[in-house]
Motif scaffolding. Sequence first.
Motif, PDB file in Angstrom:
ATOM      1  N   UNK A 266       0.841  -1.226  -0.117  1.00 15.79           N
ATOM      2  CA  UNK A 266       0.065   0.062   0.066  1.00 15.79           C
ATOM      3  C   UNK A 266       1.052   1.280   0.252  1.00 15.79           C
ATOM      4  N   UNK A 267       2.310   1.020   0.641  1.00 12.46           N
ATOM      5  CA  UNK A 267       2.916   2.205   0.353  1.00 12.46           C
ATOM      6  C   UNK A 267       3.589   2.265  -1.234  1.00 12.46           C
ATOM      7  N   UNK A 268       4.143   1.145  -1.683  1.00 18.29           N
ATOM      8  CA  UNK A 268       5.176   1.329  -2.981  1.00 18.29           C
ATOM      9  C   UNK A 268       3.917   1.461  -4.048  1.00 18.29           C
ATOM     10  N   UNK A 269       2.510   0.968  -3.936  1.00 19.79           N
ATOM     11  CA  UNK A 269       1.664   1.157  -5.113  1.00 19.79           C
ATOM     12  C   UNK A 269       0.267   1.659  -4.875  1.00 19.79           C
ATOM     13  N   UNK A 270       0.278   2.353  -3.570  1.00 19.59           N
ATOM     14  CA  UNK A 270      -0.897   2.676  -3.001  1.00 19.59           C
ATOM     15  C   UNK A 270      -2.016   1.830  -3.150  1.00 19.59           C
ATOM     16  N   UNK A 271      -1.967   0.555  -3.172  1.00 19.13           N
ATOM     17  CA  UNK A 271      -3.054  -0.641  -3.135  1.00 19.13           C
ATOM     18  C   UNK A 271      -2.370  -1.854  -2.195  1.00 19.13           C
ATOM     19  N   UNK A 272      -3.160  -2.225  -1.414  1.00 25.60           N
ATOM     20  CA  UNK A 272      -2.572  -3.455  -0.530  1.00 25.60           C
ATOM     21  C   UNK A 272      -2.636  -4.522  -1.323  1.00 25.60           C
ATOM     22  N   UNK A 273      -3.062  -4.794  -2.593  1.00 30.01           N
ATOM     23  CA  UNK A 273      -3.340  -5.844  -3.330  1.00 30.01           C
ATOM     24  C   UNK A 273      -3.840  -7.220  -2.696  1.00 30.01           C
ATOM     25  N   UNK A 274      -5.090  -6.592  -1.910  1.00 28.35           N
ATOM     26  CA  UNK A 274      -5.684  -7.631  -1.034  1.00 28.35           C
ATOM     27  C   UNK A 274      -6.394  -8.645  -1.855  1.00 28.35           C
ATOM     28  N   UNK A 275      -7.079  -7.966  -3.009  1.00 32.42           N
ATOM     29  CA  UNK A 275      -8.071  -8.782  -3.898  1.00 32.42           C
ATOM     30  C   UNK A 275      -7.068  -9.891  -4.415  1.00 32.42           C
ATOM     31  N   UNK A 276      -5.743  -9.578  -5.046  1.00 31.24           N
ATOM     32  CA  UNK A 276      -4.786 -10.313  -5.663  1.00 31.24           C
ATOM     33  C   UNK A 276      -4.454 -11.763  -4.939  1.00 31.24           C
ATOM     34  N   UNK A 277      -4.029 -11.090  -3.462  1.00 29.65           N
ATOM     35  CA  UNK A 277      -3.827 -12.221  -2.281  1.00 29.65           C
ATOM     36  C   UNK A 277      -4.876 -12.932  -2.099  1.00 29.65           C
ATOM     37  N   UNK A 278      -5.980 -12.717  -1.799  1.00 30.30           N
ATOM     38  CA  UNK A 278      -7.088 -13.734  -1.541  1.00 30.30           C
ATOM     39  C   UNK A 278      -7.424 -14.355  -2.674  1.00 30.30           C
ATOM     40  N   UNK A 279      -7.320 -13.909  -4.061  1.00 30.77           N
ATOM     41  CA  UNK A 279      -7.748 -14.517  -5.167  1.00 30.77           C
ATOM     42  C   UNK A 279      -6.698 -15.733  -5.185  1.00 30.77           C
ATOM     43  N   UNK A 280      -5.552 -15.686  -4.931  1.00 23.16           N
ATOM     44  CA  UNK A 280      -4.389 -16.606  -4.968  1.00 23.16           C
ATOM     45  C   UNK A 280      -4.592 -17.672  -3.869  1.00 23.16           C
ATOM     46  N   UNK A 281      -5.020 -16.906  -2.818  1.00 22.88           N
ATOM     47  CA  UNK A 281      -5.259 -18.045  -1.360  1.00 22.88           C
ATOM     48  C   UNK A 281      -6.611 -18.873  -1.720  1.00 22.88           C
ATOM     49  N   UNK A 282      -7.509 -18.374  -2.364  1.00 19.42           N
ATOM     50  CA  UNK A 282      -8.706 -19.050  -2.659  1.00 19.42           C
ATOM     51  C   UNK A 282      -8.409 -20.400  -3.748  1.00 19.42           C
ATOM     52  N   UNK A 283      -7.306 -20.010  -4.561  1.00 20.68           N
ATOM     53  CA  UNK A 283      -6.932 -20.915  -5.517  1.00 20.68           C
ATOM     54  C   UNK A 283      -5.957 -21.772  -5.149  1.00 20.68           C
ATOM     55  N   UNK A 284      -5.752 -21.976  -3.609  1.00 22.95           N
ATOM     56  CA  UNK A 284      -4.816 -22.782  -2.899  1.00 22.95           C
ATOM     57  C   UNK A 284      -3.445 -22.681  -3.495  1.00 22.95           C
ATOM     58  N   UNK A 285      -2.986 -21.328  -3.875  1.00 24.58           N
ATOM     59  CA  UNK A 285      -1.657 -20.993  -4.118  1.00 24.58           C
ATOM     60  C   UNK A 285      -1.019 -20.682  -2.587  1.00 24.58           C
ATOM     61  N   UNK A 286       0.236 -20.984  -2.399  1.00 27.87           N
ATOM     62  CA  UNK A 286       0.697 -20.720  -0.880  1.00 27.87           C
ATOM     63  C   UNK A 286       1.243 -19.481  -0.952  1.00 27.87           C
ATOM     64  N   UNK A 287       0.204 -18.411  -0.640  1.00 28.13           N
ATOM     65  CA  UNK A 287       0.565 -17.290  -0.456  1.00 28.13           C
ATOM     66  C   UNK A 287       0.639 -16.929   1.069  1.00 28.13           C
TER      67      UNK A 287
END
Length: 353
Positions: A266-287
Amino acid sequence: MTIDSATATGTDVSTIDLDEFIAGIPKCELHVHLEGTLEPDLKLELAARNGIVLKEKTVAEVEATYGFDSLASFLAVYYPAMHVLVTADDFRDLAFAYLTKAASDGVRHVEMFFDPQAHTGRGVPFATVISGYRRAIVDAHAQLGISAELIMCFLRDLSAEFAMATLMESLPYRDWIIGVGLDSDERDNPPNKFAAVFARARREGYQLTCHCDIDQVGSIENIRQALEDIGVDRIDHGTNIVESPQLVQDAKRRGIGFTCCPVSNSFVTSDMKATEIVTLLRDDVKVTVNSDDPAYFGAYIAGNFAALAGRASLGPEDVARLARNAFEIAWLTPRARAAYLEELDTYLARYGL
Ligand code: ADE
Ligand code: ZN
């Protein structure tokens, strides 16, 4: 619901106090830069100890220099601040302060980056850096019961030759370093610039990881190089991979872990990228969730879990999955991994999870 009132069966997870759950859950941190744990008060103390005159005289004045909104502008503050680190005691005190905070945040195991070239490049010997960090690890294990390993990062905006020389310099300390990584400014510095360095590190028995920072020019190509050409074991950040279903499948198949840092994002891009992290989590990627440079971004690991959980409305099961992923992808012995996972399961059972 508190731990005492939880029952082993039939727990309604909506009654769990998420802050308390996050505070107590056994954690494994896989993405923290030791030099990024330099808090303003320690910076002032080390400067005074080493007779270094700083422009800033107070914590508030140091914090006032933290005006970054991109990776490059962050790094422009980060590297000069390190100049207060001079002696082995300084490196020891920096790492011990971080390990003390981490232990109080529920961290049970941590794999910590360090940037030797940021010190050897200004005349501080490699031996000074690593002996100080190593002493902190030994002391913290004895006094706090936390286990820790070092990951040596190469600065990708410097030459591959300097990285190779640093790799060679590290070999006498091989037993104190678990793996190597690549950090600093990614622009025009793709993983393949360091292909020979990574190949030699692999032959020496190091584990391999690589920063693929968020929203970089060429993010996807750099992720591809790290996975396919370099053959890394983990990727640091790397959530732009959601843009390539094929690379996601590949990462899943190989069990590649991603060390995400929501507050740093959220500092270096002004977005926490929560959507991307949770998308990967739900897809069983090891985030996993980590702190990156906590002294600069204002959140240690529990703060990162809380921020992500708040933004993405995560529940205790999601938090548990993120914590479990980290122990699963850590570079632990099978025995140590089993012990930490058992500790995690014991904790979760108290919540009926
Ligand atoms: N060095 C310290 N923090 C970093 C980050 N988030 N990305 C690249 N290099 C770094
Ligand atoms: Zn990082």
